[in-house]
Design an enzyme around this catalytic site. Structure first.
Site, PDB file in Angstrom:
ATOM      1  N   LYS A  32      34.626  46.974  38.429  1.00 29.07           N
ATOM      2  CA  LYS A  32      34.608  45.523  38.467  1.00 29.07           C
ATOM      3  C   LYS A  32      34.346  44.979  39.867  1.00 29.07           C
ATOM      4  CE  LYS A  32      38.399  43.459  38.749  1.00 29.07           C
ATOM      5  NZ  LYS A  32      39.712  42.821  38.637  1.00 29.07           N
ATOM      6  N   ASP A 218      37.331  35.984  40.094  1.00 27.41           N
ATOM      7  CA  ASP A 218      37.875  37.285  39.727  1.00 27.41           C
ATOM      8  C   ASP A 218      39.218  37.092  39.019  1.00 27.41           C
ATOM      9  OD1 ASP A 218      38.180  39.964  39.485  1.00 27.41           O
ATOM     10  OD2 ASP A 218      38.676  40.348  41.587  1.00 27.41           O
ATOM     11  N   GLN A 249      44.806  42.886  30.864  1.00 33.25           N
ATOM     12  CA  GLN A 249      45.551  42.975  32.117  1.00 33.25           C
ATOM     13  C   GLN A 249      46.116  41.629  32.538  1.00 33.25           C
ATOM     14  OE1 GLN A 249      43.907  45.691  35.232  1.00 33.25           O
ATOM     15  NE2 GLN A 249      42.173  45.852  33.843  1.00 33.25           N
ATOM     16  N   ARG A 607      46.433  52.614  36.492  1.00 37.23           N
ATOM     17  CA  ARG A 607      46.282  52.801  37.940  1.00 37.23           C
ATOM     18  C   ARG A 607      46.070  54.269  38.262  1.00 37.23           C
ATOM     19  NH1 ARG A 607      44.213  48.889  38.619  1.00 37.23           N
ATOM     20  NH2 ARG A 607      44.378  48.745  36.373  1.00 37.23           N
TER      21      ARG A 607
END
Length: 739
Positions: A32, A218, A249, A607
């Site tokens: 991203k 973003d 998310q 992560r």
DNA sequence: CGAAAGGCTCTTTTT
DNA sequence: GAGCCTTTCG
């Protein structure tokens, strides 16, 4: 440099589609950030767009800085002209520039959460609401929410439908008046006022619309209505709005983030191009598979299918320890083991937790074992008392109307201006219809010209007040000629603050923090005084500690799950994988919040690049009391075949202890399975007392040090011969009485 | 008025 | 267990 090289087809499409609205749905680890930076570089390098015409909004200052440095490499120096920052920072800039149009003083100070709370408390008192009956925090939340929904006090008053909201409404009205009186904006005002500015002043809006031809946002899943509206207004003409995000998310609904912004984007921008980034470059198949299974348990979501070409990888490890201390110990031990076997470096490892409070125990273990770590925002630097005190002096010098800062420092260090005096001063201000500082000024002046004002203070108090006022006044005069560091030294010295801090027994550490703040001030000393002051105060208000996080240092990272968003680590430990912690208790009665907890877990899992550990503790002390917690329900969402055979861990010996943790435990939901079924002893436990000698399968013989009843069990502390002291539960431990 | 001590309530996550 | 607030005493 070819900005399109090494992009996959979807990424390429996202970069090349520059005109019209674009929605990029980007799964974790799908590149991203690369897409955003390359898109900007593409605009500049290939399309010849001037960098000044680009507005890029990030979620944190850190993300903005990271983006800037990448852009520097991709597109060169000129990106310095691109407007790049958080919504809050960008709005602050707009308002300093053009806020006058809606009555915002360009010198405004920014109130942070603590300032906000203290002002709300005072407002509640003034409105006659007992802060013990109603939590000021709830009021702050309600007001903040209202602002993020763009509801003014009057709007709110019209809309309120309950007694609580009625009370909030009254508070909100007064609170807002006090902000105005103090020339202060709170965080939410920054957004709300910017929207108001653009809505009410077409000329100002037009100016910004024609400046910013390309807008990128973003973390769009975490925007609230005010932010959404801001984007809508700025992009209103050209619609060159590119938003990037991942609904899975979204973890900031408590900050009024509205998932609908991203879910309904296509509705509001019907000709939007939608790009899906589904290939993951970060994690192993196992980790990605675990993550996908977890998140698909959520009902309210847009289906998307992540895939990766990465290797299968190791199974997820689920570990149960006995206490949170052992949990931390396990993590340190495992980190050391990985480092010793050269499977990972310290910097490769991260420990993630739900609440900041959990960091302390983990930190202690790292200290005890001498393992280097970095803690991301424990007690936040800018929230420390001594830092806030000194900052308050500066704010007051900059803007004497700032009542929150005035109250904070008027008697720090002690000057004999106590509560009574402050109360009388506030009354005086009220009766004259002036601000607190104006009242203070008048009292100070009355020393020279007693006829100017009548006030209730005796000579001694008048003198104290006047001295304080004159001191601040002197600082203000000096602020025009001294550089920021010189002013800093003058303030801490002349106010007596330095002496007070160093006079304290633990004052050394606090003074260190003051000096660190001095270092921040020092960064601005080459600027002309008024600008330096503004820049310094803005930094202090808007920059958080996680922004100081340095990823290049080779240490283990300790971080909250929220802060971990956007980061990646080869090895991730998620600790506190328990009911009441993750998911947090406060989400139990709300399915939507429960889904958010699950997304938070999803963020944590994703992560991890190579190894993932999920650690939970059988007992844990929360808010001062120890309790038994069930393992998190979220663990059950991971298919068993992805999980390494689970076990207990204990006391640094890295052995599976006496009880085998049962993976196939009964479904959560009943109280009985707080304790796994399998090892529960069928036969009644022997009655044990302090001093009894007992035998244990693994630890051998020992002596009972203490016994304590816990729920329907009994906790026994035993000093084993040559094995140290262990804490055991009767129903697990199979202790035999001997002798 | 101020320092010290005791008692109280909570704590999710952050710009 | 910690920070905040209130109370108490000098």
């Amino acid at each position: 440099m070819d900005v399109l090289a090494d992009l996959n087809p979807a990424q390429k499409e996202a970069v090349e589609t520059i005109n019209g609205p674009v929605l990029i749905l980007a799964g974790p680890g799908s590149g991203k950030t690369r897409v955003i930076t390359h898109r900007i570089a593409y605009l500049i390098n290939v399309c010849g767009v001037s960098p000044r015409r680009i507005l890029a909004v990030t979620f944190t200052n850190k993300a903005a800085r990271a983006m800037e440095s990448r852009l520097l490499q991709l597109a060169g120096e000129s990106v310095g002209q691109t407007t790049l920052g958080t919504f809050h920072a960008i709005c602050a800039r707009f308002l300093r520039q053009d806020g006058r149009a809606i009555g915002v003083n360009p010198q405004f100070v920014i109130y942070d959460a603590a300032d906000q709370l203290s002002l709300v408390k005072r407002t509640m008192q003034a409105t006659g609401i007992d802060p013990k009956q109603y939590s000021p925090g709830a009021f702050v939340g309600a007001i903040s929410n209202a602002k993020n929904q763009l509801l003014t006090p009057d709007d709110y008053e019209r809309a309120n439908r309950s007694y609580f909201e009625e009370l909030v409404s009254r508070t909100y009205q007064l609170y807002q008046r006090m902000l105005v009186e103090s020339d202060a904006l709170d965080f939410d005002d920054l957004l709300m006022k910017a929207v108001a500015l653009f809505r009410d002043h077409a000329d100002v809006l037009a100016k910004y619309q024609s400046r910013y031809l390309y807008i990128m946002v973003d973390e769009f899943q975490d925007t609230n209505l005010a932010q959404y509206e801001l984007v809508r207004l700025l992009g209103g003409e050209h619609k060159n709005v590119c938003v990037v995000g991942d609904p899975d998310q979204s973890i900031y609904s408590w900050r009024a983030a509205d998932l609908r912004n991203i879910l309904n984007f296509e509705h509001d921008y019907p000709d939007a191009k939608v790009v899906l980034l589904e290939q993951n470059y970060r994690s192993t198949k196992v980790i990605l598979d675990a993550a996908s299974n977890v998140i698909s348990a959520n009902q309210e979501r847009k289906q998307k299918t992540l895939w990766t070409e990465n290797e299968q990888g190791d199974a997820v490890r689920v570990i149960e320890t006995y206490t949170e201390q052992e949990e931390a110990q396990f993590v340190v031990g495992e980190v050391e083991r990985l480092v010793d076997s050269a499977d990972a470096s310290l910097g490769d490892c991260a420990v993630m937790y739900r609440t900041n409070a959990q960091s302390r125990v983990v930190e202690e273990a790292f200290i005890r074992y001498g393992t280097p770590y970095k803690l991301v925002a424990g007690t936040r630097f800018y929230e420390r008392r001594e830092v806030k005190d000194v900052v308050a002096y500066f704010r007051l010098i900059h803007n004497p109307q700032d009542s929150v800062s005035l109250r904070r420092v008027i008697n720090v260090p002690g000057r004999g201006i106590g509560q009574q005096t402050l109360l009388k001063l506030a009354e005086l201000a009220e009766s004259l219809g002036i601000s607190l500082s104006d009242a203070l000024r008048l009292v100070a002046e009355s020393r020279e010209r007693p006829e100017a004002i009548s006030h209730p203070f005796n000579q001694r108090t008048t003198r104290a007040l006047a001295d304080f006022w004159e001191m601040i006044d002197g600082f203000t005069t000096n602020a025009r000629v001294l550089n920021l560091t010189e002013l800093f030294d003058l303030v801490v010295e002349a106010s007596g603050y330095r002496a007070q801090v160093l006079g304290d027994k633990d004052g050394e550490d606090r003074w260190e923090n003051v000096l660190e703040l001095r270092g921040v001030a020092n960064d601005y000393q080459q600027l002309p005084p008024p600008e330096a002051m503004t820049a310094f105060l803005e930094k202090v208000a808007l920059v958080s500690d996680s922004d100081a996080y340095d990823e290049t240092v080779d240490r283990v990272t300790l971080i909250t799950l929220h802060q971990a968003k956007g980061l990646e680590f080869p090895v991730v430990f998620i600790v506190g994988m328990e009911e009441r912690l993750l998911p947090h208790v406060r989400s139990f009665d709300d399915p939507a919040q429960m889904e958010e907890e699950r997304r938070l877990f999803y963020v944590g899992i994703t992560r991890a690049q190579k190894r993932l550990y999920l650690v939970h503790s059988f007992r844990r002390t929360l808010m001062g009391t120890s309790a038994v917690n069930k393992p998190s329900r979220f663990i059950d969402d991971i298919p068993k075949h992805l999980v390494a055979s689970p076990g207990w861990w204990r006391d640094g010996t890295d052995q599976v202890a006496e009880a085998v943790y049962s993976w196939n435990r009964t479904p959560v939901g009943t109280a009985a399975d707080a304790i796994p079924e399998t090892p529960k002893s069928g036969k009644p436990s022997p009655e044990l007392r302090t001093g009894d000698r007992v035998a244990h399968i693994q630890f051998g013989e020992g002596i009972v040090v203490s016994c304590k009843d816990i729920r329907d069990d009994r906790e026994v502390v035993v000093a084993f011969d040559g094995q140290g002291v262990k804490r055991l539960l009767m129903s697990f431990a199979h202790l035999e009485k001997v002798g």
